[in-house]
Scaffold this motif. Structure first.
Motif, short mmCIF file in Angstrom:
data_model
loop_
_atom_site.label_atom_id
_atom_site.label_comp_id
_atom_site.label_asym_id
_atom_site.label_seq_id
_atom_site.Cartn_x
_atom_site.Cartn_y
_atom_site.Cartn_z
N SER A 14 0.78 -1.25 0.06
CA SER A 14 -0.03 0.02 0.09
C SER A 14 0.82 1.21 -0.01
O SER A 14 0.60 2.26 -0.74
N ALA A 15 1.92 1.30 0.79
CA ALA A 15 2.76 2.58 0.93
C ALA A 15 3.49 2.69 -0.24
O ALA A 15 3.48 3.80 -0.95
N GLY A 16 4.22 1.69 -0.85
CA GLY A 16 4.76 1.51 -1.96
C GLY A 16 4.11 2.32 -3.39
O GLY A 16 4.64 3.17 -3.95
N ALA A 17 2.96 1.65 -3.54
CA ALA A 17 2.13 1.73 -4.56
C ALA A 17 1.72 3.24 -4.51
O ALA A 17 1.39 4.08 -5.34
N SER A 37 6.97 -12.25 -7.15
CA SER A 37 6.92 -12.41 -8.69
C SER A 37 5.63 -12.09 -9.21
O SER A 37 5.41 -11.89 -10.53
N ASP A 38 4.38 -11.84 -8.35
CA ASP A 38 3.19 -10.93 -8.78
C ASP A 38 2.65 -10.20 -7.87
O ASP A 38 3.29 -10.09 -6.71
N ILE A 39 1.64 -9.59 -8.12
CA ILE A 39 1.09 -8.61 -7.24
C ILE A 39 -0.23 -9.27 -6.55
O ILE A 39 -1.22 -9.49 -7.00
N SER A 40 0.25 -9.73 -5.31
CA SER A 40 -0.70 -10.30 -4.39
C SER A 40 -0.77 -9.73 -3.03
O SER A 40 0.36 -9.13 -2.74
N LEU A 111 -7.21 -4.86 -3.70
CA LEU A 111 -6.55 -3.65 -3.23
C LEU A 111 -5.23 -3.54 -3.86
O LEU A 111 -4.84 -2.52 -4.36
N ALA A 112 -4.41 -4.55 -3.69
CA ALA A 112 -2.97 -4.48 -4.15
C ALA A 112 -3.26 -4.44 -5.67
O ALA A 112 -2.41 -3.53 -6.10
#
Ligand SMILES: Cc1cc2nc3c(=O)[nH]c(=O)nc-3n(C[C@H](O)[C@H](O)[C@H](O)COP(=O)(O)OP(=O)(O)OC[C@H]3O[C@@H](n4cnc5c(N)ncnc54)[C@H](O)[C@@H]3O)c2cc1C
Length: 376
Positions: A14-17, A37-40, A111-112
């Motif tokens: 959350s913070a990084g995105a 390796s993925d957005i999860s 959300l991610a």
């Protein structure tokens, strides 16, 4: 943005995105790296309080999140008895302002996905499956070498790489992460039709047993207990243990219990706490989010604090011509009192529960809600 042209963001949580989005929106060149390796995201569901929704609104993703998630304005308290007696229906405080719901339940991977897609639309360049190998900095920038062989120089590095931040270790910043003594089971399950918002049961075999809808069809349930080694359980024993704990609760729990059959939908975590004293930077590398503060989810404020860090950092970067020690010191000093209040209150509530003390939980929650209603 006058103060930075090229920024590396470490960690696509959350913070990084959020920080990547807000910087890229102003034309900054942003590299966003993620170790996975993925957005999860693990842990099925999350509750985002009004102050978190305020940042999602600023990011322009609130409508997309509301479309996937489940907004709520009330918490129903029920007894751990055979009738699941309703004890109270409490209106939740709208800490994000009167136009935003008090809170929203959401499936963490949704959300991610929404947050990272937004960062990419803003222009942030995402690289998965990579981490920082080494960083070397001087007065004007940071030279970074990555595990994937890539190397680049940045004006600023924002480390949002979570509780066990590898960047924090690279910078040799000491910080002790302590177990609070409480373990949390989280279960992703179909939503019984009668569950229209968050409900919590205090007492019974768990300190708290509750659930929050995450969409029209699903919810996440949570059960808290003394922290114990649950890694020894086989997948089948995991299912049986959770079903046994749930058996003490009734009402909608009966239907939820019947649906608990898949160990992949169950997660167990110990709650932890740490808080880094200011400053949160070394040279041109600044840490945000769980990398510098973490707490048990008794107030559901962790992601809210992480999102606020991102918004405040970018707001402050826009006010100076050059990023320097003074600006980054002021950033941590501005955030610290609010974050400290949240961490202390979250730990306090967990301690009261663990020690069987009848503390003033509503009073403490009310004070935090009043504080988080203020702009960060
Ligand atoms: C049981 C439990 C329940 C919770 N419930 C809630 C809740 O209901 N509401 C709430 O607001 N908060 C809740 N929280 C807290 C919330 O999950 C965190 O505060 C929030 O996720 C912090 O966001 P972050 O971006 O700082 O870190 P993270 O979400 O941890 O993101 C860090 C990212 O960095 C990546 N990463 C890690 N190391 C590296 C590396 N070396 N290089 C590159 N990338 C890396 C990770 O893979 C991850 O994607 C809960 C926490 C727990 C433990």
């Amino acid at each position: 943005m006058p103060s930075v042209d090229r920024v590396l963001v470490v960690g696509a949580g959350s913070a990084g995105a959020a920080v990547a989005t807000l910087l890229a929106d102003t034309g900054v060149s942003v590299d966003l790296i993620e170790a996975k390796s993925d957005i999860s995201a693990l842990g099925s569901g999350i509750t985002l309080q009004g102050n978190a929704l305020r940042v999602l609104d600023r990011l322009g993703v609130l409508d997309a999140c509301l479309a996937e998630g489940w907004a709520g304005d009330a918490l129903v308290l029920r007894a751990p008895d055979a009738e699941a007696t309703v004890l109270a229906e409490l209106a939740e405080h709208r800490s994000g302002g009167p136009d935003l719901p008090a809170s929203m339940g959401m499936y963490r991977p949704d959300l991610a996905r929404i947050l990272v897609a937004r960062a990419q639309r803003a222009g942030a360049k995402l690289r998965l499956s990579t981490t920082i190998d080494s960083l070397r900095q001087d007065d004007t920038g940071v030279d970074v070498r990555f595990a994937d062989g890539y190397a680049a120089r940045y004006d600023l590095v924002v480390a949002a790489d979570g509780v066990r931040s590898a960047t924090r270790r690279l910078l040799e910043i000491p910080l002790e992460t302590r177990s609070v003594g409480m373990g949390v089971w989280r279960v992703f399950a179909p939503r019984p039709r009668e569950v229209l918002g968050s409900q919590a049961y205090y007492g019974g075999p768990c300190y708290t047993a509750g659930y929050t809808p995450t969409s029209e069809s699903m919810l996440y349930a949570f059960l808290t207990e003394d922290a114990q080694d649950r890694t020894v359980l086989s997948p089948q024993q995991t299912v049986e243990t959770v079903r046994e704990l749930i058996a003490a609760y009734h009402g909608p729990w009966d239907e939820i219990r019947a649906s608990v059959t898949d160990p992949a939908r169950i997660h167990y975590t110990w709650t932890e706490a740490h808080l880094l004293a200011a400053p949160w930077h070394r040279g041109r590398v600044v840490l945000i989010g769980d990398a510098v503060h973490t707490c048990p989810p008794t107030l559901a404020q962790g992601a809210a604090m992480a999102l606020e860090d991102a918004a405040v950092l970018v707001e402050m970067l826009a006010t100076v011509d050059n990023v320097d020690e003074d600006l980054l010191t002021r950033f941590a000093e501005r955030r610290l009192p609010r974050v400290e209040a949240v961490v202390d209150a979250s730990v306090q509530i967990a301690r009261w529960q663990l020690d069987g003390i009848d503390g003033d939980v509503p009073g403490l929650m009310g004070r935090i809600a009043a504080m988080t209603s203020e702009e960060p």
